[in-house]
Design an enzyme around this catalytic site. Sequence first.
Site, PDB file in Angstrom:
ATOM      1  N   PRO A  31       0.838  -1.213   0.000  1.00  0.00           N
ATOM      2  CA  PRO A  31       0.000   0.000   0.000  1.00  0.00           C
ATOM      3  C   PRO A  31       0.870   1.258   0.000  1.00  0.00           C
ATOM      4  O   PRO A  31       1.831   1.347   0.763  1.00  0.00           O
ATOM      5  CB  PRO A  31      -0.798  -0.121   1.301  1.00  0.00           C
ATOM      6  CG  PRO A  31       0.016  -1.014   2.177  1.00  0.00           C
ATOM      7  CD  PRO A  31       0.749  -1.956   1.274  1.00  0.00           C
ATOM      8  N   THR A  33       0.344   5.577  -0.276  1.00  0.00           N
ATOM      9  CA  THR A  33      -0.468   6.788  -0.432  1.00  0.00           C
ATOM     10  C   THR A  33       0.029   7.579  -1.633  1.00  0.00           C
ATOM     11  O   THR A  33       1.225   7.830  -1.761  1.00  0.00           O
ATOM     12  CB  THR A  33      -0.393   7.629   0.852  1.00  0.00           C
ATOM     13  OG1 THR A  33      -1.095   6.943   1.887  1.00  0.00           O
ATOM     14  CG2 THR A  33      -1.019   9.009   0.656  1.00  0.00           C
ATOM     15  N   GLN A 106      -6.946  -1.128   1.570  1.00  0.00           N
ATOM     16  CA  GLN A 106      -6.419  -0.904   2.908  1.00  0.00           C
ATOM     17  C   GLN A 106      -7.261   0.145   3.633  1.00  0.00           C
ATOM     18  O   GLN A 106      -7.456   1.256   3.123  1.00  0.00           O
ATOM     19  CB  GLN A 106      -4.962  -0.442   2.864  1.00  0.00           C
ATOM     20  CG  GLN A 106      -4.348  -0.457   4.264  1.00  0.00           C
ATOM     21  CD  GLN A 106      -3.022   0.255   4.354  1.00  0.00           C
ATOM     22  OE1 GLN A 106      -2.941   1.451   4.083  1.00  0.00           O
ATOM     23  NE2 GLN A 106      -1.986  -0.464   4.747  1.00  0.00           N
ATOM     24  N   TYR A 187      -0.262   5.139  12.799  1.00  0.00           N
ATOM     25  CA  TYR A 187      -1.654   5.565  12.702  1.00  0.00           C
ATOM     26  C   TYR A 187      -2.477   5.020  13.879  1.00  0.00           C
ATOM     27  O   TYR A 187      -1.938   4.461  14.821  1.00  0.00           O
ATOM     28  CB  TYR A 187      -2.222   5.185  11.338  1.00  0.00           C
ATOM     29  CG  TYR A 187      -1.476   5.860  10.211  1.00  0.00           C
ATOM     30  CD1 TYR A 187      -1.277   7.252  10.226  1.00  0.00           C
ATOM     31  CD2 TYR A 187      -0.899   5.142   9.166  1.00  0.00           C
ATOM     32  CE1 TYR A 187      -0.556   7.888   9.221  1.00  0.00           C
ATOM     33  CE2 TYR A 187      -0.182   5.771   8.158  1.00  0.00           C
ATOM     34  CZ  TYR A 187      -0.010   7.151   8.198  1.00  0.00           C
ATOM     35  OH  TYR A 187       0.712   7.776   7.218  1.00  0.00           O
ATOM     36  N   ARG A 234      -1.952  -5.194   9.057  1.00  0.00           N
ATOM     37  CA  ARG A 234      -0.573  -4.751   8.844  1.00  0.00           C
ATOM     38  C   ARG A 234       0.036  -4.208  10.128  1.00  0.00           C
ATOM     39  O   ARG A 234      -0.583  -3.412  10.830  1.00  0.00           O
ATOM     40  CB  ARG A 234      -0.526  -3.660   7.760  1.00  0.00           C
ATOM     41  CG  ARG A 234       0.898  -3.395   7.239  1.00  0.00           C
ATOM     42  CD  ARG A 234       0.896  -2.392   6.101  1.00  0.00           C
ATOM     43  NE  ARG A 234       2.011  -2.623   5.195  1.00  0.00           N
ATOM     44  CZ  ARG A 234       2.791  -1.667   4.689  1.00  0.00           C
ATOM     45  NH1 ARG A 234       2.576  -0.406   5.002  1.00  0.00           N
ATOM     46  NH2 ARG A 234       3.769  -1.973   3.865  1.00  0.00           N
ATOM     47  N   GLY A 317       7.006  -1.934  -2.702  1.00  0.00           N
ATOM     48  CA  GLY A 317       6.436  -0.606  -2.826  1.00  0.00           C
ATOM     49  C   GLY A 317       6.998   0.160  -4.007  1.00  0.00           C
ATOM     50  O   GLY A 317       6.442   0.147  -5.101  1.00  0.00           O
TER      51      GLY A 317
END
Length: 360
Positions: A31, A33, A106, A187, A234, A317
Amino acid sequence: MTHADTETTQVLWAPARLGGIPLVHRLAMAPMTRSRATADGLVTGLTQSYYAQRGSLAMLITEGTQPSEDGQGYLATPGIHSEAQAEAWRGVAEAVHQAGSTLVIQLMHVGRVAHPANTPHGRAPLAPSAIAAAGDMFTATGPQPMPVPREMTESDIEQTIADFRRAARLAVDAGADGVEIHGANGYLLQQFVSSNANRRTDGYGGDIAGRIRFPVEVVTAVAEEIGADRVGYRISPGSPLGDIVEDDVAEVYGALVDALAPLGLAYLHVVHLGDEALLRSIRDRWTGGLVLNRAGADIERRAQDVRDGLADVVSVGALALANPDLPARIRAGASMNEPDPTTLYGGGERGYTDYPRLAA
């Protein structure tokens, strides 16, 4: 930079299965962003192209997608908490399936790593405790210090669990093969686990059992809603991102993995930061599929993790971002495109859907 297809990397091309998600091989996209959603959190036709281009990877884990308005921290990140947002994701799922891959959305609630200027409602961010994360958040008017968040009440916690549940339902109803719950990178879920971000004295704080309670309740609710075999989780043990301090990494993640293991999830996604003993301990405790993100490692090293039994699937990634046809390049021993750091976040096609393919 080239990556040859060798005897070591051959292990990557064997089919795999993560819970209810069949994979044609063992190379997945991590994942990332990209901040290219609309102001109201919709993915676009450009997003469809971006993911479909990378459809030769076996599983595409999407950028972090907020399960509620409160879950948003950054500009132009997508959501999956409205029917319109879910319908936009449906187009992505269809494009990815047509390209021969699987899509996992995600679910990312940023918690205190946020600024009210970036959200639809302008409210203070939510977090386990009213402790600001050090650092700035980029906003439309430039970088601003991240504010003191509002400590979540038990009602907020219940609502957030319900938000994750609904977002997961919207995701699979829109055609996603599953969801990954983001418990990493500083997060919200990692904030609860962390000893410096979570200073609560109720049942969601204090000892390790209290600190892992919220993540386990989120995962349990999502698994009940869509089936555990469609759910990944994750973790990034010991990561300092988001001003996180974890004093008791091995103990916390041992307890968290032990609590999640009986749920029968599709996979655990581990962001590996170099502690080999911890990685082996997690692998030994975890009976389900394990996706490993060994950031910065070459393909041979990642393939070796599969050969060694440390991982069932490896996620990449930057390599996948810059090389939409990554499996073909590995098999051909071809050179790799380097990612353009100036186009990682925001913008349009440049640095997003215009990386050259091998055939070109």
